[in-house]
Design a protein around this motif. Sequence first.
Motif, PDB file in Angstrom:
ATOM      1  N   ILE A   1      11.422  60.558 123.457  1.00 39.00           N
ATOM      2  CA  ILE A   1      10.615  59.478 122.889  1.00 39.00           C
ATOM      3  C   ILE A   1      11.109  59.124 121.490  1.00 39.00           C
ATOM      4  O   ILE A   1      11.871  59.874 120.865  1.00 39.00           O
ATOM      5  CB  ILE A   1       9.122  59.881 122.822  1.00 39.00           C
ATOM      6  N   THR A   2      10.669  57.987 121.031  1.00 35.82           N
ATOM      7  CA  THR A   2      10.773  57.639 119.618  1.00 35.82           C
ATOM      8  C   THR A   2       9.369  57.260 119.164  1.00 35.82           C
ATOM      9  O   THR A   2       8.741  56.372 119.759  1.00 35.82           O
ATOM     10  CB  THR A   2      11.731  56.462 119.379  1.00 35.82           C
ATOM     11  N   ASP A   3       8.868  57.957 118.132  1.00 32.93           N
ATOM     12  CA  ASP A   3       7.505  57.664 117.684  1.00 32.93           C
ATOM     13  C   ASP A   3       7.514  56.613 116.586  1.00 32.93           C
ATOM     14  O   ASP A   3       8.570  56.064 116.230  1.00 32.93           O
ATOM     15  CB  ASP A   3       6.786  58.947 117.256  1.00 32.93           C
ATOM     16  N   ALA A   4       6.362  56.342 116.043  1.00 35.81           N
ATOM     17  CA  ALA A   4       6.221  55.273 115.053  1.00 35.81           C
ATOM     18  C   ALA A   4       7.018  55.536 113.790  1.00 35.81           C
ATOM     19  O   ALA A   4       7.344  54.599 113.048  1.00 35.81           O
ATOM     20  CB  ALA A   4       4.740  55.082 114.709  1.00 35.81           C
ATOM     21  N   ASN A   5       7.347  56.805 113.536  1.00 33.83           N
ATOM     22  CA  ASN A   5       8.137  57.161 112.351  1.00 33.83           C
ATOM     23  C   ASN A   5       9.624  57.239 112.645  1.00 33.83           C
ATOM     24  O   ASN A   5      10.417  57.606 111.772  1.00 33.83           O
ATOM     25  CB  ASN A   5       7.657  58.513 111.811  1.00 33.83           C
TER      26      ASN A   5
ATOM     27  N   VAL B   1       0.689  66.064 118.320  1.00 34.66           N
ATOM     28  CA  VAL B   1       1.342  65.509 117.132  1.00 34.66           C
ATOM     29  C   VAL B   1       1.815  64.087 117.404  1.00 34.66           C
ATOM     30  O   VAL B   1       1.581  63.158 116.627  1.00 34.66           O
ATOM     31  CB  VAL B   1       2.522  66.399 116.695  1.00 34.66           C
ATOM     32  N   VAL B   2       2.470  63.907 118.524  1.00 32.78           N
ATOM     33  CA  VAL B   2       2.985  62.591 118.898  1.00 32.78           C
ATOM     34  C   VAL B   2       1.874  61.706 119.443  1.00 32.78           C
ATOM     35  O   VAL B   2       1.864  60.495 119.233  1.00 32.78           O
ATOM     36  CB  VAL B   2       4.114  62.753 119.951  1.00 32.78           C
ATOM     37  N   GLY B   3       0.951  62.326 120.198  1.00 32.72           N
ATOM     38  CA  GLY B   3      -0.096  61.549 120.845  1.00 32.72           C
ATOM     39  C   GLY B   3       0.331  61.049 122.213  1.00 32.72           C
ATOM     40  O   GLY B   3       0.038  59.910 122.585  1.00 32.72           O
TER      41      GLY B   3
ATOM     42  N   SER C   1      -2.112  57.938 121.208  1.00 35.49           N
ATOM     43  CA  SER C   1      -2.054  57.759 119.751  1.00 35.49           C
ATOM     44  C   SER C   1      -2.519  56.352 119.389  1.00 35.49           C
ATOM     45  O   SER C   1      -2.806  55.529 120.262  1.00 35.49           O
ATOM     46  CB  SER C   1      -0.627  57.973 119.252  1.00 35.49           C
ATOM     47  N   SER C   2      -2.554  56.061 118.118  1.00 36.24           N
ATOM     48  CA  SER C   2      -3.005  54.745 117.661  1.00 36.24           C
ATOM     49  C   SER C   2      -1.848  53.776 117.444  1.00 36.24           C
ATOM     50  O   SER C   2      -2.070  52.606 117.129  1.00 36.24           O
ATOM     51  CB  SER C   2      -3.793  54.887 116.351  1.00 36.24           C
TER      52      SER C   2
ATOM     53  N   ASP D   1       2.394  50.805 124.129  1.00 41.08           N
ATOM     54  CA  ASP D   1       1.418  50.541 123.076  1.00 41.08           C
ATOM     55  C   ASP D   1       0.264  51.527 123.199  1.00 41.08           C
ATOM     56  O   ASP D   1       0.107  52.206 124.226  1.00 41.08           O
ATOM     57  CB  ASP D   1       0.902  49.100 123.176  1.00 41.08           C
ATOM     58  N   SER D   2      -0.534  51.617 122.176  1.00 38.99           N
ATOM     59  CA  SER D   2      -1.675  52.530 122.201  1.00 38.99           C
ATOM     60  C   SER D   2      -2.538  52.262 123.432  1.00 38.99           C
ATOM     61  O   SER D   2      -2.918  51.116 123.704  1.00 38.99           O
ATOM     62  CB  SER D   2      -2.517  52.355 120.935  1.00 38.99           C
TER      63      SER D   2
END
Length: 733
Positions: free
Chosen positions: A92-96, A141-143, A169-170, A285-286
């Motif tokens: 995955i690639t998260d929001a950060n 942590v990732v959601g 996650s959000s 998306d969330s």
Amino acid sequence: MDIRYIEKDRIFVIETDNTSYVMGIVDEEGFLGHFYYGDKIGSEDSSYLLSIIDPQYTPSSNNRDRSSFLDRFPFEYPGSNVGDYRNTGVEITDANGNGSISLCYESHNIYKGKKELEGLPATFGNENDSMTLEISLVDKVVGLRAVLSYSVFEGIDAIARSVRFENISSEALFLNKAMSMMLDMEDEAYQLLTLHGSWARERMMEIRNIGYGDTFVESFRGESSHQFHPFMALVQDGDSQDNGKVYGFSFVYSGNFQAGVCKSQFDSLRLYMGICEKNFCWKLDSGDVFTAPEVIMNYSSAGLGKMTHTFHDLFRNHLIRSPYKDKERPVLINNWEATYFDFDSEKLIAIARQAQKSGIEMLVMDDGWFGERNDDNTSLGDWYVNENKIKGGLKKLVDEVNAIGLKFGIWMEPEMISPASKLYKAHPDWAISVPGREACRSRNQFVLDITREEVFEYVYGRIKDILSSANIEYLKWDMNRQLSDLGSAALGKDRQGELSHRYMLAVYALQDRLIKDFPNLLLENCSGGGARYDAGMLYYSPQIWCSDDTDAIERLKIQEGTSLVFPLSTMGAHVSDCPNHTVGRITPFKTRGDVALSGTFGYELDITKIPAEDRAAIPGQIANYHKYNELVRKGDYYRLASYRQNHEYDAWMITQKDGRKALITYVQVVAFPNGKRRIIKPKALDDSRIYEIWQDDNYAGAAKGTTLKNAGIAVPILNGDYRSMLIYLVAKE
């Protein structure tokens, strides 16, 4: 079948009649480990399997060496970028912009029956014949939540697996990889069996050694492909039909795939199967959910033969939905090799009249009936009848064919568009393409972007209008090129990596709507021959065109590889013209008929022009089809000899489930001088019953089942190359 959770040991046990699959929750963090898959074991022994894990390496006991645990623990579904350096299940690639993920146990649910996979083909079951386990894993942590699903079926030694991802996650996450199945196990001198090929030589069996690192096959062509097949097996005794452990895996998906095995420095194996990570990136998306396609896992301790029977039974009873799966298919004649593009109503009617006299039951009109289609350079997308060829329109032709006494079928290639077409001139942006780049043509055609609603509706509208305009009872759905220049005008730049999978979902949606609107339609899938011969397409069509190579001798190898996984009733197989249009070989008409008999059976030739002797043989071949088809459709398939291996002859057998009847097909590919009769040993007969032996309808004696199995049947030397014989065994009452 049974599925249970042993709470005191935190162990999951999945059982079929003859196999056990065991997982367990380890450590305070809740790592889900795989401990066993194989012959059935006692459930009371399940906790013993936890001793596989050395407790000194668990993080709660020794977090300073956490990496040692992560790099050798047999994960049921591994994450990535946290210390396990083997092949990953999900990336995955998260929001950060980070890519670390570790999935740990959250909850589980066991229930009777099996849920559908939304938008995807999948095995089915009800509360009386199947059970399902769902295990939720989560990375807080990732959601991201991953729900692992396992289903088993009454009387079948197979497990259906899939994964569903939920963004809890959000913020948005990107799935860069989403394997449907991961399986960690110890190496026990296994080799990897896969199916490879190309156009006109699909599904050739290959066995190779497993070295350290990754050994795999894949397709990122937008289809399962001619080149590699979404199947693999670990085999312990080569291609033995009767001996050795076998783990077989079939992907219920028709698009890009990856299947392979990773061997670690500790000699453990990690098997994986799923959507190919090339050309794949899915934005979640969330609150969004992504469902990965299904994998069928199949263990046999009795060689490839048992694996084959399990796949065949599962697909016949829990994957193919068509009402035709339990019926004889009409014996058809297709005009493609008879006329190619050079035909009109008069030629088709002439073929139909002669076909009806021979006992053929359906005429199929192939490519060339629409637009200005006189060659393969034009008109795909212009699905309107060319009345210069089909004089008076399609309904007039169909009514005339029906009046002769034949059913009518038609060919279409709905997913494609020709640059030289009215549709392309009106909507050039409807083709999949990258702006500013010269698009790659194949067969001088582009691929329609059916992921776009307006394109999807246009395509389905044309199919529906054609099928509704006349009494059309069969559709051959073709797809003659692979995807390239992946770009969609309907997707944002952050979603272009979704195109290949969205395309496959759109194909499934088109065919699902089709068979619901036309429930009595016989649908046959095709993709340049066998480029989409996979479990995914069987969910929509009960048969698939096996290969564009209709030469009976080439078909021996093609049909051997195909029948390793798929029921014979799914193989589109026809008697074609000679010299064969692909390889130029001249093969006796009888041999062509005998080989095609182990499939759907039909004709691909101009019946008005073939030799009178061949034409006179057709009624007898059709009589054999009606005589043996129930056996072919429902019986157990056994491989008795392999031309692929011995380069001289081929033999296979279909046995009725109760052992009372059996059909052996023997093909002498190469004649030899000064030889002796061959001995063919049948399988799966009733030891105590007496069987009559018929060789090409000639009585050849009788013997007990045990005698036939152990001493065999003597097959006489046939005069010449490419000769065949049908051997029919019938138990006396």
